[in-house]
Design a protein around this motif. Structure first.
Motif, PDB file in Angstrom:
ATOM      1  N   LEU A   1       3.388 -31.555  17.680  1.00  0.00           N
ATOM      2  CA  LEU A   1       4.333 -31.224  16.622  1.00  0.00           C
ATOM      3  C   LEU A   1       5.150 -32.465  16.289  1.00  0.00           C
ATOM      4  O   LEU A   1       6.050 -32.851  17.035  1.00  0.00           O
ATOM      5  N   VAL A   2       4.790 -33.111  15.181  1.00  0.00           N
ATOM      6  CA  VAL A   2       5.432 -34.356  14.768  1.00  0.00           C
ATOM      7  C   VAL A   2       6.093 -34.128  13.407  1.00  0.00           C
ATOM      8  O   VAL A   2       5.433 -33.653  12.478  1.00  0.00           O
ATOM      9  N   PRO A   3       7.392 -34.448  13.254  1.00  0.00           N
ATOM     10  CA  PRO A   3       8.049 -34.253  11.955  1.00  0.00           C
ATOM     11  C   PRO A   3       7.399 -35.094  10.855  1.00  0.00           C
ATOM     12  O   PRO A   3       6.986 -36.232  11.088  1.00  0.00           O
ATOM     13  N   GLU A   4       7.308 -34.508   9.646  1.00  0.00           N
ATOM     14  CA  GLU A   4       6.782 -35.247   8.489  1.00  0.00           C
ATOM     15  C   GLU A   4       7.701 -36.427   8.174  1.00  0.00           C
ATOM     16  O   GLU A   4       8.925 -36.302   8.266  1.00  0.00           O
ATOM     17  N   PRO A   5       7.145 -37.578   7.777  1.00  0.00           N
ATOM     18  CA  PRO A   5       7.995 -38.715   7.401  1.00  0.00           C
ATOM     19  C   PRO A   5       8.818 -38.388   6.156  1.00  0.00           C
ATOM     20  O   PRO A   5       8.409 -37.598   5.303  1.00  0.00           O
ATOM     21  N   ALA A   6       9.971 -39.014   6.052  1.00  0.00           N
ATOM     22  CA  ALA A   6      10.814 -38.848   4.861  1.00  0.00           C
ATOM     23  C   ALA A   6      10.113 -39.482   3.666  1.00  0.00           C
ATOM     24  O   ALA A   6       9.498 -40.537   3.779  1.00  0.00           O
ATOM     25  N   ALA A   7      10.225 -38.830   2.516  1.00  0.00           N
ATOM     26  CA  ALA A   7       9.606 -39.345   1.290  1.00  0.00           C
ATOM     27  C   ALA A   7      10.645 -39.635   0.224  1.00  0.00           C
ATOM     28  O   ALA A   7      10.305 -40.089  -0.859  1.00  0.00           O
ATOM     29  N   ASP A   8      11.927 -39.401   0.535  1.00  0.00           N
ATOM     30  CA  ASP A   8      12.970 -39.540  -0.481  1.00  0.00           C
ATOM     31  C   ASP A   8      14.072 -40.516  -0.071  1.00  0.00           C
ATOM     32  O   ASP A   8      15.211 -40.394  -0.525  1.00  0.00           O
ATOM     33  N   LEU A   9      13.746 -41.494   0.800  1.00  0.00           N
ATOM     34  CA  LEU A   9      14.739 -42.497   1.192  1.00  0.00           C
ATOM     35  C   LEU A   9      15.214 -43.255  -0.047  1.00  0.00           C
ATOM     36  O   LEU A   9      14.401 -43.708  -0.851  1.00  0.00           O
ATOM     37  N   ALA A  10      16.539 -43.379  -0.208  1.00  0.00           N
ATOM     38  CA  ALA A  10      17.125 -44.097  -1.349  1.00  0.00           C
ATOM     39  C   ALA A  10      18.245 -44.997  -0.837  1.00  0.00           C
ATOM     40  O   ALA A  10      18.880 -44.698   0.185  1.00  0.00           O
TER      41      ALA A  10
END
Length: 196
Positions: A40-49
């Motif tokens: 169980l690995v968290p999805e990477p962030a896709a909205d870094l700003a």
């Protein structure tokens, strides 16, 4: 004659043990297809700003809500924040998005690591904010550089699904606050003056 009796009794015992295993063996264990380990690995962030506020770079992204397999993210252990620094014109941090995860991590510096229990409480889809001060305010070393950032979500087994999207920013010089503000009242206005 006794040697023959010993050999015969050993053979008889071996035959009896083998027969018992054949008769009792199928009822002792359930045979099924092997299952892969649950990772169980968290999805990477896709909205870094990233944006500049005075002498700081403010980074925002959404807390992970799902794992890479689509299940609910409950195994987040920490968040690592990485910064890649380069001179403007040399292209070191000009295109952090073009680098692979491995290349980015080799060149970048981990500037902050926050344990999941130290994050502000809230729902999984909440926005998280970090503030980074790359250097003293207004220094040429800061305003002549470009900074690339990425975030890594790490689970409780020290595994990650990969880096977030990468962002880059080139800070601009920010003037200091005005000094010695003076107000003068006239018939139709109030005049303000200050030292540059």
């Amino acid at each position: 004659m006794r040697a023959t009796e010993h050999a015969g009794s050993r053979t008889l015992r071996a035959v009896l043990i083998a027969a018992a295993c054949m008769v009792l063996g199928p009822g002792c264990a359930k045979i099924s297809d092997p299952l892969p380990p649950e990772i169980l690995v968290p999805e990477p962030a896709a909205d870094l700003a990233a944006c500049q506020q005075a002498d700081s770079v403010v980074l925002t992204f959404t807390r992970p809500s799902r794992n890479t397999d689509g299940s609910e993210a409950r195994t987040l252990a920490r968040i690592d924040l990485f910064r890649l620094t380069g001179d403007i014109g040399r292209g070191a941090a000009e295109g952090p998005a073009a680098l692979t995860d491995e290349e980015f991590l080799l060149r970048a510096e981990r500037i902050q690591s926050v344990a999941a229990e130290d994050l502000p409480p809230g729902p999984a889809a909440e926005t998280i904010t970090f503030r980074d001060r790359p250097g003293p305010p207004g220094t040429p070393s800061v305003v002549s550089r470009r900074f690339g950032y990425a975030v890594l979500f790490v689970n409780n087994r020290n595994q990650a699904g990969g880096l977030s999207n990468r962002v880059s920013i080139a800070p601009v010089p920010v003037p200091l606050p005005p000094d010695e503000i003076r107000a003068t009242v006239t018939e139709d206005a109030i005049r303000l003056a200050w030292d540059a």
